[in-house]
Design a protein around this motif. Structure first.
Motif, PDB file in Angstrom:
ATOM      1  N   GLY A 232      23.548  86.311  73.109  1.00  0.00           N
ATOM      2  CA  GLY A 232      23.427  87.763  73.122  1.00  0.00           C
ATOM      3  C   GLY A 232      24.589  88.397  72.371  1.00  0.00           C
ATOM      4  O   GLY A 232      25.229  87.748  71.538  1.00  0.00           O
ATOM      5  N   GLU A 233      24.865  89.640  72.691  1.00  0.00           N
ATOM      6  CA  GLU A 233      25.989  90.341  72.075  1.00  0.00           C
ATOM      7  C   GLU A 233      27.189  90.276  73.004  1.00  0.00           C
ATOM      8  O   GLU A 233      27.071  90.520  74.204  1.00  0.00           O
ATOM      9  N   VAL A 234      28.355  89.943  72.435  1.00  0.00           N
ATOM     10  CA  VAL A 234      29.594  89.857  73.199  1.00  0.00           C
ATOM     11  C   VAL A 234      30.691  90.556  72.409  1.00  0.00           C
ATOM     12  O   VAL A 234      30.879  90.289  71.220  1.00  0.00           O
ATOM     13  N   GLY A 235      31.393  91.452  73.081  1.00  0.00           N
ATOM     14  CA  GLY A 235      32.533  92.114  72.459  1.00  0.00           C
ATOM     15  C   GLY A 235      33.738  91.985  73.369  1.00  0.00           C
ATOM     16  O   GLY A 235      33.606  92.043  74.597  1.00  0.00           O
ATOM     17  N   TRP A 239      44.071  95.501  75.938  1.00  0.00           N
ATOM     18  CA  TRP A 239      44.990  96.631  75.936  1.00  0.00           C
ATOM     19  C   TRP A 239      45.593  96.751  77.339  1.00  0.00           C
ATOM     20  O   TRP A 239      45.061  96.221  78.310  1.00  0.00           O
ATOM     21  N   ASN A 240      46.704  97.433  77.445  1.00  0.00           N
ATOM     22  CA  ASN A 240      47.381  97.644  78.734  1.00  0.00           C
ATOM     23  C   ASN A 240      47.638  96.343  79.491  1.00  0.00           C
ATOM     24  O   ASN A 240      47.698  96.332  80.730  1.00  0.00           O
ATOM     25  N   GLY A 241      47.753  95.226  78.764  1.00  0.00           N
ATOM     26  CA  GLY A 241      48.095  93.969  79.411  1.00  0.00           C
ATOM     27  C   GLY A 241      46.924  93.186  79.980  1.00  0.00           C
ATOM     28  O   GLY A 241      47.130  92.188  80.662  1.00  0.00           O
ATOM     29  N   PHE A 242      45.687  93.623  79.712  1.00  0.00           N
ATOM     30  CA  PHE A 242      44.524  92.873  80.192  1.00  0.00           C
ATOM     31  C   PHE A 242      43.489  92.788  79.085  1.00  0.00           C
ATOM     32  O   PHE A 242      43.537  93.515  78.096  1.00  0.00           O
ATOM     33  N   ALA A 243      42.544  91.867  79.254  1.00  0.00           N
ATOM     34  CA  ALA A 243      41.444  91.707  78.301  1.00  0.00           C
ATOM     35  C   ALA A 243      40.132  92.002  79.006  1.00  0.00           C
ATOM     36  O   ALA A 243      39.997  91.796  80.214  1.00  0.00           O
ATOM     37  N   MET A 244      39.155  92.469  78.228  1.00  0.00           N
ATOM     38  CA  MET A 244      37.841  92.756  78.780  1.00  0.00           C
ATOM     39  C   MET A 244      36.773  92.291  77.799  1.00  0.00           C
ATOM     40  O   MET A 244      36.830  92.583  76.608  1.00  0.00           O
ATOM     41  N   ALA A 245      35.806  91.548  78.333  1.00  0.00           N
ATOM     42  CA  ALA A 245      34.665  91.103  77.531  1.00  0.00           C
ATOM     43  C   ALA A 245      33.424  91.818  78.039  1.00  0.00           C
ATOM     44  O   ALA A 245      33.189  91.899  79.250  1.00  0.00           O
ATOM     45  N   ARG A 246      32.619  92.339  77.107  1.00  0.00           N
ATOM     46  CA  ARG A 246      31.370  93.020  77.434  1.00  0.00           C
ATOM     47  C   ARG A 246      30.217  92.161  76.936  1.00  0.00           C
ATOM     48  O   ARG A 246      30.264  91.615  75.823  1.00  0.00           O
TER      49      ARG A 246
END
Length: 276
Positions: A232-235, A239-246
């Motif tokens: 699928g799509e992954v982004g 920032w601010n010391g953390f990572a986020m994957a959607r």
């Protein structure tokens, strides 16, 4: 309102499920142990044999799902130096709600040197489901967190799709007492049509989020190395010391595979229930 309608409404309200779990864990001589466990209503927490370092917990909803007007509360505290991984016994199903929305409230607190992995299986929303969910997370600056959530809008494998309903998802993350992430997702009304828009889900029926603390650019690069395998799509960003994957995919199976590929790059150990 007619008296029989009032009676039906009062009976429905009286039969709403309520559940709460509250406990803490602490580290002693390098071993994570559970403190006092408080349970009420239809929500339970069980602790199977260790899956490696730290303690594992599994939530069980004996109500068999979530319906309109239900309310569930979870409060977890991971003490200094402890390691805790939490999941669910199965995918949670949220059913049609003719009245009030279901309420899901999760509070997580992680002390210095502790790690908390929040890895429930999918939340599946049926057509006309209504649910409000809230995450309040407090991390010490020296704590770590892996929080993953997958939401599926209808069981596509069964030919089902969520068309109407309401999904409100509120996340607040504080690190060292400072608010570093705040987000509220709201999908209501004709959700099926909204998910069909290119700027929303492009027809996808499953979305997911992985919040990784701490997170930095080297972590992002490791995850991007697996991008050719994504179904699928992954982004992903940091920032601010953390990572986020959607994540966004046509169905839950594809999104789950993508989530597992990302988690493998973080070095996280998946609960055995994810692999069964």
């Amino acid at each position: 309102m007619r008296s029989d309608a009032l009676t039906t409404s009062s009976v429905f309200e009286a039969n709403r499920a309520r559940g709460a779990v509250r406990f803490d864990v602490h580290a002693r001589d390098g071993v994570t142990r559970r403190g006092v466990l408080h349970e009420s209503g239809s929500l339970r927490a069980r602790f199977p044999s260790p899956e490696g370092e730290g303690l594992s917990g599994v939530f069980v909803n004996t109500a068999g799902g979530v319906a309109g007007g239900d309310s569930f509360d979870i409060e977890i505290a991971a003490g200094q130096g402890s390691r805790l991984t939490l999941t669910t016994a199965a995918a949670e199903k949220v059913y049609r709600a003719p009245g009030a929305a279901a309420q899901l409230n999760i509070a997580l607190k992680v002390a210095a040197g502790a790690h908390l992995g929040w890895l429930p299986q999918e939340t599946i929303l049926f057509d006309r489901a209504r649910v409000h969910r809230r995450f309040d997370i407090e991390l010490d600056e020296a704590a770590s967190l892996l929080l993953c959530e997958i939401v599926v809008f209808g069981r596509t494998a069964m030919g089902e799709r969520m068309e109407q309903g309401e999904f409100i998802d509120r996340w607040r993350l504080r690190r060292g007492g400072k608010l570093v992430f705040a987000e509220t997702v709201r999908l209501d009304g004709n959700i099926g049509a909204k998910l069909g828009r290119s700027a929303v889900a492009k027809g996808g029926a499953a979305i997911g989020t992985a919040l990784i603390v701490p997170g930095d650019e080297p972590l992002i690069e490791r995850i991007r190395e697996a991008s050719e395998s994504f179904a699928g799509e992954v982004g992903i960003s940091a920032w601010n010391g953390f990572a986020m994957a959607r994540f966004c995919a046509q169905d839950a199976a594809r999104l789950r595979a993508d989530m597992m590929a990302v988690l493998a790059r973080t070095g996280a150990a998946l609960p055995r229930l994810w692999l069964s």
